[in-house]
Design an enzyme around this catalytic site. Sequence first.
Site, short mmCIF file in Angstrom:
data_model
loop_
_atom_site.label_atom_id
_atom_site.label_comp_id
_atom_site.label_asym_id
_atom_site.label_seq_id
_atom_site.Cartn_x
_atom_site.Cartn_y
_atom_site.Cartn_z
N ARG A 231 47.83 30.36 24.23
CA ARG A 231 47.20 29.26 23.51
C ARG A 231 48.11 28.84 22.36
NH1 ARG A 231 44.60 28.58 27.36
NH2 ARG A 231 42.35 28.54 27.62
N GLU A 260 47.43 20.58 20.64
CA GLU A 260 47.32 20.03 21.99
C GLU A 260 46.26 18.93 22.08
OE1 GLU A 260 47.78 23.41 24.64
OE2 GLU A 260 46.54 22.34 26.09
N HIS A 278 50.55 22.22 29.82
CA HIS A 278 49.46 23.19 30.05
C HIS A 278 49.08 23.26 31.54
CE1 HIS A 278 45.93 25.40 27.94
NE2 HIS A 278 46.27 26.00 29.06
#
Length: 314
Positions: A231, A260, A278
């Site tokens: 993450r 993000e 991602h």
Amino acid sequence: MKVFITKRIPDTGIQFLRNKGYEVVIRDRGGLISAEEIVHGIRDFDGMISMLSDPIGADVLAEVKKCRIIANYAVGTNNIDIKTAKKLGITVTNTPDVLTEATAELAMTLLLTASRRVVAGDRFAREGNFQGWEPLLFLGKGLDGKTVGVVGMGRIGRVFARMVSGFKAHVIYHSRTKQDVSYPLVDFDTLLKESDFISLHLPLALESRHMFTEHQFNKMKNGVVFINTARGPIVREKDLVAALNSGKISFAGLDVYEFEPEITEELKKMDNVVLLPHIGSATEKARNHMAILAARNIDAVLKGEAPLTAVQVE
Ligand code: DGY
């Protein structure tokens, strides 16, 4: 009963639900979902399949009327306030196991791609710059004889470590507790000091947010390779940029970002960094299995049965 899905997922999961008689409504658009749309999902539907990019905090959960399950289409659930969901009697599930190989594979891909300069080399060749073999052209870092530090030794960390072990590299790991693996467990500082490559495989939680800042980068070996498929907010991105600029980190491979889907502009300009959008779990097999697992969790809970993969409150 009605199920809301916040983005189109593979048909396997949608068909599973429709075959069981559920009315399935899909928010069939790209881009980020608004708070109003999430509220619509949890207020007007019996169950919802959410994405890791859907922020489901206490504010939207407060609007819940009949939703009994939020099936997150991801293994990470940091986008959901699990404690509040539990208090409100909403089951939260995730998709562990089915995406483990795919995500570990992507971390391995990033490690090799970034450290062997594959993307920069490809661009160089396409742009017509290849004038013949050169002894010093695109020297990178190989795994042979190197130490790979794995941060987090859960399902994905283990598979990644197994993949690395197929090379002539030595694995060490850091995790909160000793795991049943043959690699040495080391304290965090030792991992930072001894690793030639560092790869993150831990969830985002209060304790892991900004676990990597200037302070930790300074303790690393000069020229370390840094990989993040976990993450983004585990890393303070501006400090990562500084560490790349100073050469402390020689190469980085990133699939996730602190803000993000925003990516820090400087990162986009660096050719020693490989950036992906991602896609850790993005194989057909993993995404199909994730869709079925999410759908089965919805069906189980709405039928009054135990979910297959409930997320526990820590
Ligand atoms: C997850 O499922 O949490 C992963 O980040 C997907 O790539």
